[in-house]
Write a protein that holds these residues in place. Structure first.
Motif, PDB file in Angstrom:
ATOM      1  N   VAL A  46       8.546  -6.420   3.010  1.00  0.00           N
ATOM      2  CA  VAL A  46       8.118  -5.383   2.062  1.00  0.00           C
ATOM      3  C   VAL A  46       6.732  -5.686   1.518  1.00  0.00           C
ATOM      4  O   VAL A  46       5.848  -4.834   1.510  1.00  0.00           O
ATOM      5  CB  VAL A  46       9.154  -5.233   0.920  1.00  0.00           C
ATOM      6  CG1 VAL A  46       8.592  -4.406  -0.216  1.00  0.00           C
ATOM      7  CG2 VAL A  46      10.430  -4.602   1.447  1.00  0.00           C
ATOM      8  N   VAL A  49       4.763  -3.627   4.552  1.00  0.00           N
ATOM      9  CA  VAL A  49       4.957  -2.237   4.132  1.00  0.00           C
ATOM     10  C   VAL A  49       3.972  -1.836   3.038  1.00  0.00           C
ATOM     11  O   VAL A  49       3.312  -0.800   3.142  1.00  0.00           O
ATOM     12  CB  VAL A  49       6.417  -2.005   3.680  1.00  0.00           C
ATOM     13  CG1 VAL A  49       6.594  -0.607   3.138  1.00  0.00           C
ATOM     14  CG2 VAL A  49       7.369  -2.250   4.839  1.00  0.00           C
ATOM     15  N   LEU A  50       3.848  -2.635   1.994  1.00  0.00           N
ATOM     16  CA  LEU A  50       2.961  -2.273   0.889  1.00  0.00           C
ATOM     17  C   LEU A  50       1.487  -2.218   1.309  1.00  0.00           C
ATOM     18  O   LEU A  50       0.805  -1.250   0.964  1.00  0.00           O
ATOM     19  CB  LEU A  50       3.158  -3.207  -0.301  1.00  0.00           C
ATOM     20  CG  LEU A  50       4.436  -2.970  -1.104  1.00  0.00           C
ATOM     21  CD1 LEU A  50       4.520  -3.951  -2.256  1.00  0.00           C
ATOM     22  CD2 LEU A  50       4.513  -1.559  -1.622  1.00  0.00           C
TER      23      LEU A  50
END
Length: 53
Positions: A13, A17-18
């Motif tokens: 994450v 993703v971020l």
């Protein structure tokens, strides 16, 4: 094993993703800014074209 899975999920994450999401948002912002400048230039050119006739 659950702790390792949680650590891996956090890594995915925060590591993948971020940054991809922020990169996409930055890309969309730049694209919108370029589109705004193009529309502004066309509008100004049309006004000057109409005024000179």
């Amino acid at each position: 094993m659950a702790v390792l899975g949680g650590i891996l999920a956090l890594y995915v994450v925060f590591g993948i993703v971020l940054p991809a999401l922020f990169g996409l948002i930055k890309f969309m912002f730049v694209l919108a800014l370029v589109a705004f400048v193009v529309v502004l230039a066309v509008t100004v050119a049309a006004k000057f074209s109409r005024a000179s006739k």
